[in-house]
Design an enzyme around this catalytic site. Structure first.
Site, PDB file in Angstrom:
ATOM      1  CG  ASN A 166      -1.069  -8.024 -13.568  1.00 57.96           C
ATOM      2  OD1 ASN A 166      -1.012  -7.258 -12.595  1.00 57.96           O
ATOM      3  ND2 ASN A 166      -0.538  -7.728 -14.728  1.00 57.96           N
ATOM      4  CD  GLU A 195       4.005   2.520 -14.070  1.00 56.32           C
ATOM      5  OE1 GLU A 195       3.928   1.986 -15.198  1.00 56.32           O
ATOM      6  OE2 GLU A 195       4.836   3.398 -13.792  1.00 56.32           O
ATOM      7  CB  CYS A 202       0.262  -3.830 -18.002  1.00 57.86           C
ATOM      8  SG  CYS A 202       1.904  -3.966 -17.259  1.00 57.86           S
ATOM      9  CD  GLU A 243       5.220   0.764 -10.258  1.00 61.57           C
ATOM     10  OE1 GLU A 243       4.975  -0.284 -10.848  1.00 61.57           O
ATOM     11  OE2 GLU A 243       4.703   1.113  -9.183  1.00 61.57           O
TER      12      GLU A 243
HETATM   13  P1  NAD Z   1      -8.567  -1.938 -12.077  1.00 60.06           P
HETATM   14  O1  NAD Z   1      -8.324  -0.601 -12.654  1.00 60.06           O
HETATM   15  O2  NAD Z   1      -9.926  -2.510 -12.191  1.00 60.06           O
HETATM   16  O3  NAD Z   1      -8.206  -1.963 -10.529  1.00 60.06           O
HETATM   17  C1  NAD Z   1      -6.910  -1.605 -10.071  1.00 60.06           C
HETATM   18  C2  NAD Z   1      -6.991  -1.223  -8.617  1.00 60.06           C
HETATM   19  O4  NAD Z   1      -7.679   0.026  -8.502  1.00 60.06           O
HETATM   20  C3  NAD Z   1      -7.755  -2.202  -7.733  1.00 60.06           C
HETATM   21  O5  NAD Z   1      -7.089  -2.303  -6.491  1.00 60.06           O
HETATM   22  C4  NAD Z   1      -9.113  -1.541  -7.575  1.00 60.06           C
HETATM   23  O6  NAD Z   1      -9.794  -1.894  -6.402  1.00 60.06           O
HETATM   24  C5  NAD Z   1      -8.726  -0.075  -7.538  1.00 60.06           C
HETATM   25  N1  NAD Z   1      -9.771   0.868  -7.964  1.00 60.06           N
HETATM   26  C6  NAD Z   1     -10.743   0.670  -8.879  1.00 60.06           C
HETATM   27  N2  NAD Z   1     -11.470   1.799  -9.035  1.00 60.06           N
HETATM   28  C7  NAD Z   1     -10.935   2.730  -8.202  1.00 60.06           C
HETATM   29  C8  NAD Z   1     -11.232   4.089  -7.924  1.00 60.06           C
HETATM   30  N3  NAD Z   1     -12.227   4.724  -8.524  1.00 60.06           N
HETATM   31  N4  NAD Z   1     -10.462   4.735  -7.024  1.00 60.06           N
HETATM   32  C9  NAD Z   1      -9.425   4.119  -6.405  1.00 60.06           C
HETATM   33  N5  NAD Z   1      -9.105   2.819  -6.627  1.00 60.06           N
HETATM   34  C10 NAD Z   1      -9.845   2.138  -7.527  1.00 60.06           C
HETATM   35  O7  NAD Z   1      -7.472  -2.891 -12.765  1.00 60.06           O
HETATM   36  P2  NAD Z   1      -7.301  -4.457 -12.603  1.00 60.06           P
HETATM   37  O8  NAD Z   1      -8.424  -5.121 -13.323  1.00 60.06           O
HETATM   38  O9  NAD Z   1      -7.048  -4.792 -11.175  1.00 60.06           O
HETATM   39  O10 NAD Z   1      -5.926  -4.699 -13.380  1.00 60.06           O
HETATM   40  C11 NAD Z   1      -5.834  -4.861 -14.765  1.00 60.06           C
HETATM   41  C12 NAD Z   1      -5.352  -3.580 -15.413  1.00 60.06           C
HETATM   42  O11 NAD Z   1      -4.126  -3.180 -14.806  1.00 60.06           O
HETATM   43  C13 NAD Z   1      -5.045  -3.739 -16.882  1.00 60.06           C
HETATM   44  O12 NAD Z   1      -5.531  -2.645 -17.599  1.00 60.06           O
HETATM   45  C14 NAD Z   1      -3.527  -3.773 -16.928  1.00 60.06           C
HETATM   46  O13 NAD Z   1      -2.975  -3.362 -18.156  1.00 60.06           O
HETATM   47  C15 NAD Z   1      -3.176  -2.849 -15.816  1.00 60.06           C
HETATM   48  N6  NAD Z   1      -1.820  -3.112 -15.330  1.00 60.06           N
HETATM   49  C16 NAD Z   1      -0.858  -2.165 -15.571  1.00 60.06           C
HETATM   50  C17 NAD Z   1       0.465  -2.397 -15.160  1.00 60.06           C
HETATM   51  C18 NAD Z   1       1.556  -1.401 -15.439  1.00 60.06           C
HETATM   52  O14 NAD Z   1       2.634  -1.498 -14.829  1.00 60.06           O
HETATM   53  N7  NAD Z   1       1.370  -0.433 -16.324  1.00 60.06           N
HETATM   54  C19 NAD Z   1       0.775  -3.581 -14.481  1.00 60.06           C
HETATM   55  C20 NAD Z   1      -0.245  -4.503 -14.237  1.00 60.06           C
HETATM   56  C21 NAD Z   1      -1.542  -4.245 -14.665  1.00 60.06           C
END
Ligand code: NAD
Length: 486
Positions: free
Chosen positions: A151, A248, A282, A460
């Site tokens: 995002n 996060e 998020c 962060e």
């Molecule tokens: P996601 O969990 O699908 O993927 C995040 C990252 O993790 C990607 O780079 C993905 O390739 C990697 N990944 C996936 N499975 C993995 C594994 N088993 N081991 C290691 N890496 C792995 O999330 P998304 O769809 O990219 O993002 C949306 C989510 O992120 C939402 O839940 C949102 O709330 C959260 N988010 C949190 C914050 C925060 O600061 N708390 C900020 C932005 C987004």
């Protein structure tokens, strides 16, 4: 569409991946494939780790003032390339250019500047023990891995790399597979700023490449931004080599509007908390609790303003709502909306929008508002990560605090009221790592941002993050004779 393969970055230059796996980099506003990106192989990840190891040797030995100077120079270069990188973010994410140009790249540059400015101020403490003394010093962890969500791709890469590098670590960053490009541009910016080769590296790929990092014995720390489920898997993998973790993760944050709130401010706050970046934030305040005495007036203004939002081609500067990240995510959001129609009252939006000129195949959803009365409804309790707001009502302060906290998540919360005593009393009881009073989603780099509960671990931004990218060494120094029992 190009079969461009030089999306990895290590030893100070773009590199081609060598695996036989590809994934598509798609423009969500048009559905068109921009690039077919080759995933990193095991050997590529090993090369990146070796690059990061040699980068760490040089970087960690460098004077912190010099490290800070390079980070601040990178901030300047990033700012000077704002529009170019913002446009690439828009192509990859579907978010409006007006947002990307004013927030994404610049907030990343802010982090580089901020941590560049304090790199030389990292320090330990001295303990006078009489005939001996001790001191502590902050040392880097070694190679850190950053794993990003889609995002805010370049912002996330900066928010992770800036404190990591300021502390003397090197980093391997894996962007989300849906948004692979801006991290490589950031790597180029770092190199141009004088960052030694190997200090910031980029690998590309899906979960399996993330796992190569989380399981790698030479990597000391993982900082992930992603879903709660991913956080649990990453923490379990990282546990095998007892890595430090920052997680996060997702949220379903409450926004509480009391009866004495300024109505216009509360409506604006609720919209910022739900519709910025098409709701793909998020910390969004997606459970909007409005005092029952204010609800009718609040909804009237909210509906009118929401219906006026301009949904359109993200590259047009007057577009306020862009495209969702992918077709799969569009389907997920539309499924939630269908579910919501069974559980609550749909009062605005709730449709796919495919009549935008030049973007008919794009993944657009109209900003959507539900009026709900069940906290247990799926649209009220589960993270949707799209432009879907649920409005609920309450009558008592104790009741709304209890309901706001009744969730596994604890990322953020907001309170709108003119009564500051009540504001502080309420935020003191909210189980959330980031609380806003009379505003929402404000995240300047100076203030720590991060979760409570299952929204993750660690912070962060702010000075607090320096502790998460360094370790404290204690040194005891004897000045007298050993008081030996032998
Ligand atoms: P996601 O969990 O699908 O993927 C995040 C990252 O993790 C990607 O780079 C993905 O390739 C990697 N990944 C996936 N499975 C993995 C594994 N088993 N081991 C290691 N890496 C792995 O999330 P998304 O769809 O990219 O993002 C949306 C989510 O992120 C939402 O839940 C949102 O709330 C959260 N988010 C949190 C914050 C925060 O600061 N708390 C900020 C932005 C987004």
């Amino acid at each position: 569409m190009t079969k461009e393969n030089s999306f990895l970055y290590y030893d100070g230059a773009r590199r081609s991946a060598t695996s036989h796996r590809y994934f598509d980099n798609i423009n969500p506003a048009t559905g068109k494939v921009l690039h077919s990106v080759r995933s990193a192989s095991d050997a590529d990840v090993e090369n990146a780790v070796e690059s990061a190891r040699s980068g760490f040797e040089i970087w960690s030995a460098m004077a912190p003032t010099e490290r800070g100077r390079i980070l601040r120079k990178a901030a300047d270069i990033l700012r000077s390339r704002n529009e170019e990188i913002a446009r690439i973010e828009v192509e990859d994410t579907g978010k409006p250019l007006t947002e990307a140009i004013s927030v994404d790249v610049l907030s990343g540059a802010d982090a580089l500047e901020y941590y560049g400015g304090i790199a030389a101020s990292l320090h330990g403490e001295h303990y006078d023990l009489g005939n001996s003394f001790a001191y502590t010093k902050r040392e880097p962890l070694g190679i850190c891995a950053g794993i990003g969500a889609w995002n805010y791709p370049v912002q996330i890469a900066c928010w992770k790399s800036a404190p990591a590098l300021a502390c003397g670590n090197s980093m391997i960053f894996k962007p989300a597979e849906l948004t692979p490009r801006s991290a490589v541009l950031l790597a180029e910016v770092f190199t141009e700023a004088g960052l030694p080769n190997g200090v910031f590296n980029v690998v590309q790929g899906e979960a399996e490449v993330g796992q190569m990092l989380t399981r790698h014995p030479k990597i000391s720390k993982i900082s992930l931004t992603g879903e709660v489920g991913t956080g649990k898997k990453v923490m379990a993998d990282a546990a095998k080599t007892l890595k430090h973790v920052t997680l996060e993760l997702g949220g379903k944050s409450p926004l509480i509007i009391f009866e004495d709130a300024d109505l216009d401010e509360a409506v604006n706050g609720a919209m910022i908390a739900n519709f910025y970046t098409q709701g793909e934030i998020c910390s969004n305040g997606t459970r909007v609790f409005v005092h029952e005495s204010l609800k009718a007036a609040f909804l009237e203004k909210l509906i009118a303003k929401t219906q006026n939002l301009k949904i359109g081609d993200p590259m047009e500067m007057d577009t306020q709502v862009g495209a969702l990240i992918s077709e799969q995510h569009l389907e997920k959001v539309l499924d939630y909306i269908e579910q919501g129609k069974k559980e609550a009252k749909l009062i605005v939006g709730g449709e796919r929008c495919n009549n935008i000129e030049a973007c008919q195949e794009g993944y657009f959803v109209t900003p959507t508002i539900f009026e709900a009365d069940q906290d247990s409804a799926r649209i009220v309790s589960e993270e949707i990560f799209g432009p879907v707001m649920t409005v609920l009502s309450f009558s008592e302060e104790n009741e709304v605090v209890r309901r706001a906290n009744d969730t596994i998540y604890g990322l953020a919360a907001g309170v709108f009221t003119r009564d500051l005593v009540r504001a502080h009393r309420v935020v003191g009881q909210l189980e959330a790592g980031m609380c806003w009073v009379n505003n929402y989603n404000i995240t300047p780099v100076e203030i720590p941002f991060g979760p409570y509960k299952q929204s993750g671990i660690g912070k962060e931004n702010g000075l607090a993050t320096l502790n998460a990218y360094s370790q404290l060494k204690t040194v005891y120094v004897e000045l007298g004779k050993i008081d030996s029992p032998y």
